[in-house]
Scaffold this motif. Structure first.
Motif, PDB file in Angstrom:
ATOM      1  N   SER A   1       0.833  -1.201   0.000  1.00 39.57           N
ATOM      2  CA  SER A   1       0.000   0.000   0.000  1.00 39.57           C
ATOM      3  C   SER A   1       0.872   1.257   0.000  1.00 39.57           C
ATOM      4  O   SER A   1       0.471   2.290  -0.518  1.00 39.57           O
ATOM      5  CB  SER A   1      -0.964   0.001   1.184  1.00 39.57           C
ATOM      6  N   PHE A   2       2.072   1.134   0.580  1.00 39.51           N
ATOM      7  CA  PHE A   2       2.987   2.276   0.520  1.00 39.51           C
ATOM      8  C   PHE A   2       3.293   2.644  -0.930  1.00 39.51           C
ATOM      9  O   PHE A   2       3.210   3.811  -1.321  1.00 39.51           O
ATOM     10  CB  PHE A   2       4.293   1.945   1.266  1.00 39.51           C
TER      11      PHE A   2
ATOM     12  N   ARG B   1       1.543   2.075  -3.522  1.00 36.51           N
ATOM     13  CA  ARG B   1       0.376   2.636  -4.174  1.00 36.51           C
ATOM     14  C   ARG B   1       0.241   4.121  -3.877  1.00 36.51           C
ATOM     15  O   ARG B   1      -0.082   4.931  -4.744  1.00 36.51           O
ATOM     16  CB  ARG B   1      -0.872   1.874  -3.714  1.00 36.51           C
TER      17      ARG B   1
ATOM     18  N   TYR C   1       2.398   6.280  -6.121  1.00 40.57           N
ATOM     19  CA  TYR C   1       1.788   6.576  -7.423  1.00 40.57           C
ATOM     20  C   TYR C   1       0.709   7.655  -7.284  1.00 40.57           C
ATOM     21  O   TYR C   1       0.609   8.559  -8.105  1.00 40.57           O
ATOM     22  CB  TYR C   1       1.149   5.314  -8.017  1.00 40.57           C
ATOM     23  N   ALA C   2      -0.102   7.523  -6.248  1.00 33.56           N
ATOM     24  CA  ALA C   2      -1.207   8.477  -6.060  1.00 33.56           C
ATOM     25  C   ALA C   2      -0.652   9.889  -5.917  1.00 33.56           C
ATOM     26  O   ALA C   2      -1.148  10.831  -6.530  1.00 33.56           O
ATOM     27  CB  ALA C   2      -2.029   8.094  -4.838  1.00 33.56           C
TER      28      ALA C   2
END
Lengths: 495, 335
Positions: free
Chosen positions: B199-200, B202, B205-206
């Motif tokens: 999740s880090f 991800r 990218y966000a």
């Protein structure tokens, strides 16, 4: 004056437009209506030379023309004021108006004197109280619109396309825009007016053209039709109740705000939000509603005041803390603050709830897709695939993605800031139905809206704000549009 | 709205199948380029295929690659770190200073890594704490860190590192497989997992696609950026340990110009310089390509300046070709 014949446009996998016929007449306003994704934006882009039609042709004064570039269209006198007109923050009002066609001196330099004088004349013509040398970054949305309109007029347009020009404007500003449209009409311009608001269409337009799924499904004189007939054409079915608020059991207070202040934006805001309640926030643009919501969400810091969630004092300094406390915010500015354009739908939906679809920080793809599928399906999202870039979706569907993102976090309070601004009737109905359903399930909803029918239709109670302060709180029973407008504008009973 | 209606429209998971996505990927193109360059090397020099030669070739990219992996994450998040080579130089200098005061190998490694972390923390604080633009901050710290190295060393050099320290840059784990190559592969895997499976990653990218919307989605943008600068500092420190060990000496001009080579590696690897997209696999391939080109030219006695011209042209070519192809296709479709 201008006529489109048999226009068709196909994108990979999608037929955006097919067999479109559209004529615009001098001194006449033609309203273009249709749900989002019906092909209105594509048509505007063809008219302004951004896209080339695959079939059919455009005629100007009876002669076929081709707009290979945006400059071709501009030279022919076709200009558009888009939903999000591109303007330049760091430039002055005059520079924005004349960018690309500045008046020149003999030596080829920009003739600033003439440019500012002409800009002033244009601004006066449209009744804008702006100085040519103001920086654009210091202007609000309404004034930016006026600059965009002045820009459109500066190239001596004959055909003016207005794509939802009133979407971001307050009541007074909308009135001024209508006057401007009348003035353009009197000058003999052909105007294409795209709007989702039926009252304004019937107020200012002369003709209508209805699109559905890329096809023209009806056209004629507005004097010879009715609102419900237009809606029927648009959706191809009867929508029935647009605001399907079902009464929900209202429970104990979830969010309590008292003495909430911000150094510049708002003062002494206090209200209580109960379980299962939809609390409306009405007011003019700039009344401070969004600012209160962004402070509650931790985007900005309030200077004073107490926030309690379920009776517990909550200090929220960042959006991450707000989300952790169960408060989520669907922003008004979808493109910049809501959807993350460039990322797939699935990543957008799961971003704040990744901890739920991962173990020890490792994402589980199958669970992630399942979560995204679950919540997008509840909102009736229309898309080809979940790994599609969210930027390829229509505004209404982007909004569904943003809402799905927040619901997946299982919040206690969802704040919706102008949730249906600029989205089509079908999506609007889906959002409204869903809000109502959520309230029924015990979620508390704050809905900031500038649309009176939406506020009246959806809210259990309404807080009206004016110039950063509370102007009143009203219960649903006995509420009339007049009460809201008076409170928002600060008009006393005697006026 | 009834539940039947909601189920009515099914949205599939993905637009393209796995195979099609792979074929159309940037990595596929890079792989083709890598194969071509490999073939040219084999054809032009009889010594190229020698296992020990190939093994030597890996040193052209292993240390830079370590930095490039971390830098890739920084660039995906929409920031940049141009101080990586200067961090390497300062790490190496402080290791040399400690060595001259009698520090042993474990202390040297610790000092190298900690210096990198500290430099990363300085960058991270300036960028995410004070909100300064990273390009300005890291151009500043680039001069700052290397300047400190020059003050400590002057025009001297530290030599005489302990013999067991040499293993990091000169040791072999198995036959021709060097410790550095193993470290490169392990680091690639760690960063690939971090970026693509956590999740880090991800959130990185966000942030790169839209920092404001990421913040509005509850992402702790500043914290993530701080961690990324820390990581880049740490990897620069690690590269300093390897390079210092391999060279056996420290001069303040060590690794001059590496920041640009690392950026080239990242961009060639398909990471969008504006942030938001790209994958670690591409950076691995880009590292291989750059290493092979450098080594192949070396075998042919091509001067270094020609190599940098070639790498520059390769970068522009690989980025321009896909753009040109789409443009030609568009023109054909219109005409």
């Amino acid at each position: 004056m201008i006529r489109l014949a048999g226009i068709a446009k196909t994108f990979p996998g999608v037929r955006a437009l097919g067999g479109v016929e559209l004529s615009l007449f001098p001194g006449s306003v033609t309203a273009l209506v249709g749900e989002n994704g019906a092909g209105k934006s594509t048509l505007v882009k063809i008219l302004t030379g951004i896209y080339q039609p695959d079939e059919g042709h455009i005629e100007l004064d009876g002669r076929p023309v081709r707009f290979a570039t945006t400059m071709d269209a501009a030279r022919a006198g076709v200009t558009a004021i888009h939903q999000e007109t591109v303007l330049f923050d760091e430039l002055s009002v005059a520079e924005n108006i004349f960018l690309g066609h500045q008046p020149r001196t003999r030596f080829g330099f920009i003739d600033w004197k003439r440019m500012n004088a002409e800009a002033r004349a244009l601004l006066e013509r449209i009744g804008a109280r702006l100085e040519p040398d103001m920086r654009l970054r210091d202007l609000g949305i309404a004034n930016r619109h006026l600059v965009a309109i002045a820009r459109a007029l500066s190239i001596d347009a004959r055909v003016v396309i207005m794509d939802e020009p009133t979407a971001a404007l307050s009541h007074k500003e909308i009135g001024e825009l209508y006057e401007l449209v009348e003035r353009l009409k009197a000058e003999g311009k052909a105007i294409l007016f795209i709007s989702h608001k039926f009252d304004e269409i019937f107020r200012i337009a002369d003709r209508y053209t209805v699109f559905r799924d890329g096809e023209m499904v009806g056209a004629g004189l507005l004097a010879e039709t009715t609102q419900s007939e237009l809606v029927r054409l648009m959706v191809g079915r009867d929508v029935g109740q647009v605001f399907p608020k079902v009464p929900a059991a209202i429970g104990e207070p979830v969010l309590t705000v008292a003495g909430y202040c911000h150094p510049t934006e708002f003062e002494d805001i206090g209200f209580e939000l109960r379980r299962g309640e939809i609390l409306g926030f009405y007011g003019l643009i700039g009344a401070g509603r969004s600012e209160v919501m962004q402070a509650l969400f931790g985007v900005t810091r309030p200077s004073r005041g107490a926030v309690r969630i379920d009776g517990q004092v909550a200090v929220i300094r960042t959006p991450a803390e707000a989300v952790a406390r169960g408060i989520v915010y669907v922003p008004e500015d979808r493109g910049r603050q809501g959807a993350i354009i460039g990322m797939p739908i699935v990543s957008n939906v799961t971003l704040p709830s990744l901890y739920r679809t991962s173990r020890h920080g490792f994402i589980r793809m199958a669970e992630e897709f399942a979560l995204a599928r679950d919540y997008t399906a509840r909102l009736d999202l229309r898309a080809a695939a979940l790994d599609q870039d969210v930027g390829t979706l229509s505004g209404g569907n982007q909004q569904k993605v943003v809402i799905a993102k927040w619901l997946a976090t299982r919040p206690k309070v969802i704040i919706l800031d102008e949730p249906t601004k600029g989205i089509d009737i079908g999506s609007k109905a889906a959002v409204h139905a869903f809000m109502s359903e959520l309230a029924g399930q015990g979620l508390s909803v704050i809905m900031v809206s500038s649309e009176i029918p939406e506020i009246m239709g959806m809210a259990d109670r309404v807080v009206v704000m004016r110039e950063g302060r509370m102007a009143g709180t009203f219960a649903r029973d006995g509420l009339t549009p007049e009460i809201l407008v008076r409170a928002a504008a600060g008009i006393g009973e005697e006026a | 709205m009834s539940s039947q209606e909601m189920q009515a429209r099914f949205i599939k998971d993905r637009l393209q199948g796995r195979g099609e996505r792979l074929l159309r990927s940037w990595e596929a193109l890079l792989l083709a380029v890598a194969v071509i360059i490999f073939a040219i090397n084999v054809w032009s020099s009889p010594y190229f295929l020698d296992p020990w030669n190939l093994s030597d070739a890996t040193f052209n990219f292993t240390e830079k690659g370590l930095i490039a992996f971390a830098l890739a994450l920084v660039i995906i998040s929409g920031e940049i770190d141009l101080s990586v080579a200067a961090i390497l130089a300062l790490s190496s200098t402080l290791m040399g200073l400690a060595m001259s005061h009698g520090a042993g190998t474990p202390e040297l490694v610790a000092i190298g890594l900690l210096t990198g972390l500290a430099c990363g923390a300085v960058n991270g604080f300036l960028v995410s704490g004070l909100g300064l633009p990273s390009i300005v901050v890291t151009i500043g710290t680039m001069s700052l860190f290397r300047g400190i190295a020059f003050i400590i060393l002057g025009d001297k050099a530290f030599t005489g590192y302990p013999s067991d320290f040499a293993w990091f840059g000169q040791g072999y784990v198995f036959w021709v497989i060097s410790f550095e190559l193993v470290l490169f592969v392990l680091t690639a895997v760690v960063f690939a997992v971090l970026l693509h499976a956590t999740s880090f990653g991800r959130t990185v990218y966000a942030i790169g696609n839209n920092p404001m919307a990421a913040r509005f989605s509850g992402v702790r943008v500043e914290r993530v950026k701080f961690i990324l600068f820390l990581l880049t500092g740490l990897m620069s420190g690690l590269a300093a340990v390897c390079l210092t060990s391999r060279l056996g000496s420290t001069r303040p001009s060590i690794a001059t110009g590496w920041e640009l080579e690392a950026v080239t590696m990242v961009v060639l690897g398909g990471i969008n310089i504006l942030g938001g997209s790209g994958r670690i696999g591409g950076v691995v391939l880009a590292a291989l390509i750059m290493g092979m080109v450098t080594f192949g030219f070396g075998l042919l006695n091509v001067p270094g300046i020609v190599m940098s011209i070639f790498v520059g042209l390769l970068l522009i070519l690989v980025i321009a070709v896909p753009k040109l192809v789409t443009r030609i296709r568009q023109v054909r479709r219109k005409g």
